[in-house]
Enzyme design. Structure first.
Site, PDB file in Angstrom:
ATOM      1  N   LEU A  99       0.917  -1.064  -0.092  1.00 18.91           N
ATOM      2  CA  LEU A  99      -0.055   0.039  -0.072  1.00 18.91           C
ATOM      3  C   LEU A  99       1.030   1.351   0.038  1.00 18.91           C
ATOM      4  CD1 LEU A  99      -3.003  -0.730   2.262  1.00 18.91           C
ATOM      5  CD2 LEU A  99      -2.811  -1.124  -0.133  1.00 18.91           C
ATOM      6  N   HIS A 107      -4.193  23.720  22.467  1.00 24.10           N
ATOM      7  CA  HIS A 107      -5.221  23.612  21.547  1.00 24.10           C
ATOM      8  C   HIS A 107      -4.863  24.804  20.285  1.00 24.10           C
ATOM      9  CE1 HIS A 107      -8.996  24.230  19.326  1.00 24.10           C
ATOM     10  NE2 HIS A 107      -9.078  25.598  19.573  1.00 24.10           N
TER      11      HIS A 107
END
Length: 491
Positions: free
Chosen positions: A196, A474
């Protein structure tokens, strides 16, 4: 006249990711050490494996992002296939730098290096034949076998004829890296991790790619939902994926634009069809490089497939002879090979490396049965697949009483949305009673790095709720570990 026998304290056969640091550690511990290498310092990882393939994948990623420029408001002018000569040269330069660094470290450490083929002629005695036919005889009481693996061709009807007619069109995971042009169309035989990675790489570089997978899903080691997510991503990228499809016969027509024809049988509807291509990549497995060592002369036993069984301290059937890395059997990961070195280092007390007891922390003796964490791995498709610990399918249905599973799409991750890299999913398997994290998978942008955060938590004995309550920066990818636990369900 027979060559004079050169006596060492230790001989390391193979300079892979355990052999090279081991040879250095042996010398530093005061042992006169020889390292025998057949082809090039650094083993598969540096020369044909991790380093070059991930270098090539970076080029594929650059092509992919260049074409996506307009979606980010950036004009794009990428047309046609990649310049494979430049892609290849970049790969060669990086590999060369790594290899030369390894050679210098061995020389500076005082390791005696012999380049050539090693063969046992006695229990603790080997010969080394160089490319020019010069022979050396080496002997030592300690011998470490670290010869790795090589690609293995599948038993496919007609394959020998195709190789004889157009050998440059039949590729393995080593030869495909030396292509000077992008194949117009590539058939990838095998839907595992290696297959893959190359399939997606060459699709991005400009090939038209078909993946032929005998099993009912890609990546048979993974849970079906993860495998399906990966299949969707690859098909979105333009690859043609054929699961439950067996290769039956291969033919070649040197004059045809698509010279290779592969006849396949689908187990889904019992139908027969053909796939054509300019090249074929055989990515169906590997075999250990033990068959040329004449191990019978040493008494070292192998299993039916050529791998060398060892005890938990990596000692073979012959005391004083050890096997490390891929040649001892799966899992065949560079990081496992390096940890094999650490097992030897700790149990032979190779100075100047301090043992754990030096820090006043008594622990179990380091062995392959007491590795410090569940073995992680990453498939470097884009997005990556990172995994550590147990899969759900590793746990028998009858033993899932307290097992819970959390799944969350990457489209729920703020950072993934901001970068427009929201394909994939996260999946965690936990003990619902104790809170222990048993396994974690992430198909997503930097999936391997997200996995490593969870691996660290598992190593430290943290519970899933500790990750839920942690304050993550964040917006970061790790912040997703606040949210995935909201989707816990009984298995």
């Amino acid at each position: 006249m027979a060559p004079e026998t050169k006596v060492f304290d230790a001989i390391v056969i193979g300079s892979g990711q355990s052999g090279t640091p081991l040879a250095t550690a042996l010398v530093k511990s005061g042992r006169k050490t020889a390292l025998v290498e057949k082809s090039h310092i650094g083993g598969c990882c540096i020369n044909e494996g991790c380093t070059p393939t991930k270098t090539l994948i970076a080029s594929g990623r650059a092509a992919y992002m260049a074409r996506r420029g307009p979606g980010y408001g950036i004009p794009s002018h990428v047309d046609g296939a990649a310049d494979m000569i430049k892609v290849r040269q970049r790969k060669r330069d990086i590999v060369s730098n790594w290899r030369e660094g390894g050679e210098k470290r061995l020389k500076n450490a005082g390791v005696t290096v012999f380049m050539g083929d090693a063969k046992f002629v006695g229990e603790k005695e080997i010969t080394v034949e160089s490319d020019v036919g010069q022979e050396e005889v080496l002997k030592a009481n300690l011998i470490f076998i670290n010869v790795g693996e090589r690609p293995a061709a599948p038993p496919l009807d007609g394959l020998e004829g195709v190789i004889a007619t157009l050998p440059e069109k039949v590729l393995d995971s080593t030869s495909i890296q030396e292509l000077g042009e992008v194949p117009e169309s590539l058939i990838v035989l095998g839907g595992g991790y290696v297959g893959l990675e190359f399939a997606q790489l060459f699709q991005r570089l400009g090939s038209k790619v078909h993946v032929i997978q005998r099993a009912k899903q890609l990546l048979p080691r993974e849970d079906p939902d993860l495998a399906e997510s990966m299949k969707d991503i690859l098909m979105e990228d333009g690859l043609k994926v054929h699961c439950s499809t067996e290769a039956k016969h291969i033919t070649v027509d040197p004059l045809a634009q698509q010279p290779i024809t592969l006849t396949t049988h689908s187990k889904l509807d019992d139908s027969t069809s053909t796939v054509t291509g300019t090249h074929i990549l055989l990515a169906t497995g590997r075999r250990p490089n033990t068959d040329t060592l004449n191990l019978a002369a040493s008494g070292v036993q192998t299993d039916s497939t050529g791998y060398i069984p060892t005890n938990e301290y990596l000692e073979t059937s012959v005391p004083g002879i050890y096997a490390l890395g891929d040649c001892k059997g799966p899992p065949a990961f560079t990081h496992v090979s390096y940890d094999d070195f650490r097992v030897i280092r700790d149990n032979l007390d190779l100075l100047p490396y301090p043992s754990a007891s030096s820090f006043g922390k008594p622990i179990k003796p380091h062995s392959i049965n007491t590795r410090k964490s569940a073995i992680p791995y990453v498939c470097y498709t884009d997005p990556q697949l990172g995994h550590v610990g147990l899969h759900l399918h590793d746990i028998p249905t009858s033993e899932r009483k307290n097992i819970q599973v959390a799944k969350m799409p990457m489209s729920y991750v703020a950072r993934a949305l901001e970068t427009d890299e929201s394909r994939g999913m996260m999946k965690a398997v936990v003990n619902g009673e104790t809170g222990d994290i048993l396994g974690f998978s992430c198909i997503g942008i930097e999936g391997g790095e997200i996995m490593a955060v969870v691996q660290t938590a598992m190593m430290g004995g943290l519970k899933w709720w500790d990750l839920r309550e942690a304050i993550w920066a964040h917006p970061s990818l790790a912040e997703s570990l606040n949210n995935i636990w909201g989707y816990l369900e009984d298995a």
